[in-house]
Design an enzyme around this catalytic site. Structure first.
Site, short mmCIF file in Angstrom:
data_model
loop_
_atom_site.label_atom_id
_atom_site.label_comp_id
_atom_site.label_asym_id
_atom_site.label_seq_id
_atom_site.Cartn_x
_atom_site.Cartn_y
_atom_site.Cartn_z
N MET D 37 -64.26 72.68 109.37
CA MET D 37 -62.73 72.67 109.31
C MET D 37 -61.81 73.59 110.52
O MET D 37 -62.72 74.34 111.28
CB MET D 37 -62.27 72.85 107.70
CG MET D 37 -62.56 71.15 107.62
SD MET D 37 -61.10 72.42 105.79
CE MET D 37 -60.07 71.53 105.97
N VAL D 60 -65.78 69.25 115.36
CA VAL D 60 -65.33 69.38 114.40
C VAL D 60 -64.80 67.71 113.88
O VAL D 60 -65.41 67.30 113.94
CB VAL D 60 -64.12 69.70 114.52
CG1 VAL D 60 -63.97 71.38 115.22
CG2 VAL D 60 -62.90 69.49 115.33
N GLU D 61 -65.05 68.06 112.00
CA GLU D 61 -64.99 67.76 110.93
C GLU D 61 -64.23 66.16 111.66
O GLU D 61 -63.90 64.35 110.93
CB GLU D 61 -65.16 67.57 110.03
CG GLU D 61 -63.91 68.53 109.09
CD GLU D 61 -64.88 69.15 107.91
OE1 GLU D 61 -64.31 68.11 107.31
OE2 GLU D 61 -64.42 70.06 107.17
N GLU D 62 -62.56 65.96 112.20
CA GLU D 62 -61.38 65.57 112.37
C GLU D 62 -61.98 64.39 113.36
O GLU D 62 -61.95 63.36 113.12
CB GLU D 62 -60.26 66.19 112.10
CG GLU D 62 -60.14 66.60 113.81
CD GLU D 62 -60.17 68.08 113.68
OE1 GLU D 62 -61.35 68.44 112.58
OE2 GLU D 62 -59.87 69.42 113.63
N GLY D 63 -63.19 64.67 113.84
CA GLY D 63 -63.61 63.89 115.15
C GLY D 63 -63.26 64.11 116.62
O GLY D 63 -63.19 63.38 117.40
#
Lengths: 284, 327, 327, 284
Positions: D37, D60-63
């Site tokens: 995050m 980052v994890e949202e892409g």
């Protein structure tokens, strides 16, 4: 043109063209179709879209959603920009297959080489064994996922003894398997799915709800029940009342020949018949 | 808590045993995580990244956005014993069989002319049955780094029997469910509209499964219609189909799908297909390959000496619908 | 051929039992496959498509592209007993708890202030543990129409124990592997940059999982910054994130992510967040909701009466980087 | 500035800033990072990118894949257009998590509330029970998939007795579990992965290859081994030779304060220390 001239007007068409027209006549505008690759099944959907049900939605397996193709189509329709023109989405195979798995596809529209009384069909090999086939074909393509996951499958083929057989040489894609209740579910398929219509130039079949066996339900005007049964390698059930299939129109044939399959690359290769344009009876 | 699940049926078809940890180890040792220049000639790409015996996958086909310049280079280099995924393809496999490159085919759909029929009968090519969707789904499994995925089809068929699928019980509901093994090809060939020198690549149009294939494959060769600046990639990150770290080689190949179309850019050459079909029917594919492959040193020579600017212009003009691709 | 697999461990967390055939039947009966006009007010969308007791999912969060105008409408309509997926979220859950709407939360990540702590302790809200990725992956499973997917994490942790994950053997290699049940929410709220009246929708920027969520959910409400022509959608089919037949309602909601940002269009309102944080700390969230929700009939009233054109212009100017979103 | 003045120059910084600088010092330019995050782990990566390793790639994890953020960053970095600026790809969570599953991510970069000797860590609740927690926190977010699937995990936290504990209140995300050989693999995780470094303002730890236990390997110049051990709830292994961690520089602190976390919204909230700018020894 006087009435008597109209009576005498004839149409010449191939069995493939006839089948395309028959299927176009049963396309419903408010349903969603999953159509196998290019070829005759797609042409049938496009004919309906061009003339009868302009708003009908369909997907093709490479991932185009509800295109509005640019006619005339190119000789190689598969994946062509004219075929995918004005789609609402361009995505991929796993996505549209998943849409089918989720139950969004009312109808699958497919072609088969060979079919049995339970609607199991073959696109793999004819004759010989799997390892030593007499003639090897291209394989199921997307037919298995379509026939397994769409609610209802419409299969087109030719009415010939070697195509309607008691046992297909290879079950490439599933119909009702052995016809026992729950056979598809036991094999991992979604419940409530299965072949719905088998359409040929001369006849249409459905499947009996209890026995899951193929049943003759409609005839083209230019043939008879007896002629149809003569052309099959097994004896189907026969509905109490046989419907008469609509006669292909000149407008439909023109659309196929000028816009959908210009040059008749696919559709012109079948067997030609000549019918009375008004009645559909065999002419000459 | 222990619960027992049954695997009640299994096809007898061959498949590469899924090995997620082996794949990870390969990635760790061999894939460059730096954004380095990966542009090489088709000759170098194929000689470095395609080995005899490899499992080879490609996205799309000889009709549409197939990596045909790489097919020809593979034939030119006499690669052998390839195991090929014929997912949604056409004469692609026949061409590679003509070149003597293929020993196994995973079948989704393919053209099945004289060459394939002969190769199956004489045992030189072995077929394993799947479907287009099953092969794409196996690539999805491979792209997720898991050894298998469950799905709702293939059960009950002879296709199942000749595949590597299995019938299992769902661990949650107990319902019968097919599973298929992840497909992690040794090498993938993917033709794209645009790529930068690092391998960030853009595919326009309905794509079958280029992203899944790039993720699932150990070695990834991109052929691209054009090389664009990394700056351009970074200005429109939404358009990137494949990020650089998945890619091993970038080959610049304008008209790299010839005789097929690259949608939005040029149309297909129908006559060329008829030439191949005729060669196959007449048993003259050696002559076909001499003319179109072996007598040429490269794809560029094919463009210059066999097609010429006028023909290329014609193919470009043949693509009358371009809306939506480069917008 | 019979092979036995063990499920060796199972978490004790609640989950909606996966039911792929039930989902299919729902789709068949309820989802319109015609491209009809689905534009409704937020009031109608929420009253028709959000029911007390529903499992509710939303993409992104109150900081970025969250469907916040729909959150407020849900609170305004006093929806109750929702089971919420807190995947990669922030104060989203706290806001809905303040509104009295939530009874269960699937936890990936969320802000955990006074409201949440109190609700957990007094038992009014029950938490089930997953992770951001596990919830996105459960949506992927739901989007593929299968009851579960295997994955390589969650095993060995207390998170696993408080989840619905299970530890199984891979049917191919026998290796230990976690599986998670498909998540098929009753209703999804997805805020998008553009949509047409049929529900064809475009999300720009890194998206978390809007496509998977739209596919996996029974009812899908799209709120959109702007409604564009179907013609525009069809001119650039590549840009469509969600096709129309997945969508039940389209709500026009400019600044529909306020106080969050919709990337490329407007920035976030940091001060507003501080207001909520202060309200929570002081136990004054009722006053906050009165001012920002209950005293307003609609999102449009919030824009007109609480923010005003100058503030909106400020938020638009606050988004200094817009490259890549609308290109 | 004379030499004696330079000697006397001091820096004041928070423990969070110090930790960010320490991590920035171990970032490698030719590796790929998966960063949790927003917050301090991302700030550490960005500090390295800004000053030391400009070409380093991260997701980052949202892409968002390998962005080149636009500084100064906004107060809410998460998902913001300035954070995702000039990425090479914008995609989704399932895609980047899959990239991690496939072994592309050399390092995961995370924060933890509480950690045990085997590197198992907690972000769920402190005190009480799961059902009746003394204080509930936000949950693991993406930490579990990152800590399970990246080759090496770097965990940042504060050096406090209540954070370094014999048994964490809740194992949100896995370290080496019970420390037995193959424990992670038996739980379904990829082999060869695990926590690699634990970084605090005062000390850095690795994990012994055999026992999988946390081991003190480096000290900040402003502390001693004894002080470090005193701040831990369990006794870690101690390397034969303790390295000295690099001293944060004024340039680094300026970059954090002006560009990465303008206003010190996150980083300014820690405990302040003042050190000699040249030696890193505690000042005053």
């Amino acid at each position: 043109m006087t009435e008597s001239e109209a009576d005498r007007a004839t149409l010449s068409l191939t069995d493939i063209e006839a089948t395309i027209c028959h299927i176009a006549h049963i396309i419903e505008e408010d349903k969603l179709y999953f159509v196998q690759m290019a070829g005759a099944p797609l042409m049938a959907l496009l004919l309906a879209k061009r003339l009868h049900t302009p708003g009908v939605g369909y997907v093709v397996e490479e991932g185009a959603v509800s295109p509005d193709p640019s006619f005339p189509l190119p000789r190689m329709m598969l994946g062509a920009s004219r075929s995918h023109y004005r789609a609402v989405q361009w995505t991929g195979m796993n996505v549209v297959d998943a849409h089918a798995a989720l139950g969004f596809m009312d109808y699958g529209l497919l072609a088969a080489l060979q079919i049995d009384r339970f609607g199991n069909f073959n696109s793999t090999h004819i004759g010989g064994t799997f390892d030593q086939p007499e003639r090897r074909f291209g394989g199921p393509g997307g037919a298995t996922e379509i026939a397994s996951q769409c609610w209802r499958t419409i299969i087109m083929t030719k009415l010939q003894k070697r195509k309607f057989v008691e046992k297909v040489d290879f079950v490439s894609s599933p119909g009702y398997l052995d016809g026992t209740p729950g056979a598809r579910e036991r094999a991992g398929m979604p419940s409530g799915t299965g072949p719905w219509r088998v359409v040929t130039a001369e006849a249409t079949f459905d499947f009996d709800e209890d026995s899951r066996q193929m049943r003759l339900i409609a005839l083209a005007p230019w043939t008879t029940k007896e002629e149809v049964l003569e052309k099959m390698g097994f004896e189907p059930l026969v509905a109490d009342k046989l419907e008469s299939m609509r006669v292909p129109s000149e407008e439909e044939l023109n659309a196929i020949r000028a816009e959908i399959d210009p040059g008749g690359f696919s559709t012109g290769r079948g067997e030609w018949i000549t019918i009375d344009a008004a009645t559909g009876n065999k002419a000459g | 808590m222990t619960q027992t699940l049954q695997v009640t049926a299994a096809g007898k078809g061959d498949f590469l045993p899924p090995d997620p940890d082996g794949f990870r180890e390969y990635v760790r040792q061999n894939k460059d995580r730096r954004p380095v220049n990966k542009v090489v000639s088709e000759k170098e790409a194929v000689s470095r990244f395609v080995s005899d015996g490899d499992y080879l996958a490609y996205d799309q086909n000889i009709a549409v956005r197939g990596p045909t310049s790489l097919y020809r280079e593979i034939i030119r280099q006499h690669k052998k014993d390839l195991w090929v995924a014929a997912k949604f393809t056409w004469t692609d496999v026949s061409l590679l069989i003509a070149g003597g490159c293929v020993s196994k085919v995973d079948v989704g759909w393919m053209e099945s002319g004289a060459l394939l029929n002969k190769a199956v009968k004489d045992g030189s090519v072995k077929l394993i049955e799947w479907t287009n969707g099953a092969l794409a789904y196996r690539l999805l499994a491979g792209s997720l780094g898991v050894p298998y995925l469950p799905m709702r089809y293939m059960g009950g068929t002879d296709t199942f029997e000749q595949s590597g699928a299995r019938l299992t019980e769902d661990p949650y509901t107990g319902m019968p469910l097919c599973v298929v093994p992840a497909l992690n090809p040794d090498v993938a060939l993917i033709h794209v509209h645009q790529a930068d020198v690092h391998g960030n690549a853009r595919v326009f149009g309905a794509g079958v499964a280029p992203a899944e294939m790039a993720m699932a494959s150990k070695k990834v060769i991109i052929s691209t219609e054009e090389i664009i600046d990394n700056e351009e990639i970074r200005k429109q990150p939404q358009r990137t189909t494949i990020p650089y770290y998945l890619v091993d080689a970038v080959v610049e190949a304008p008209f790299g799908s010839y005789p097929g179309s690259t949608p939005g850019l040029y149309g297909a050459d129908i006559e060329h297909w008829l030439t191949f079909a005729a060669a196959q029917a007449q048993g003259k594919t050696d002559e076909y390959l001499d003319h179109w492959v072996h007598s040429l040193a490269s794809h560029q020579e094919l463009l210059d000496e066999r097609l010429g600017e006028q023909k290329l212009a014609q193919l470009r003009e043949g693509e009358t619908v371009t809306e939506g691709y480069y917008d």
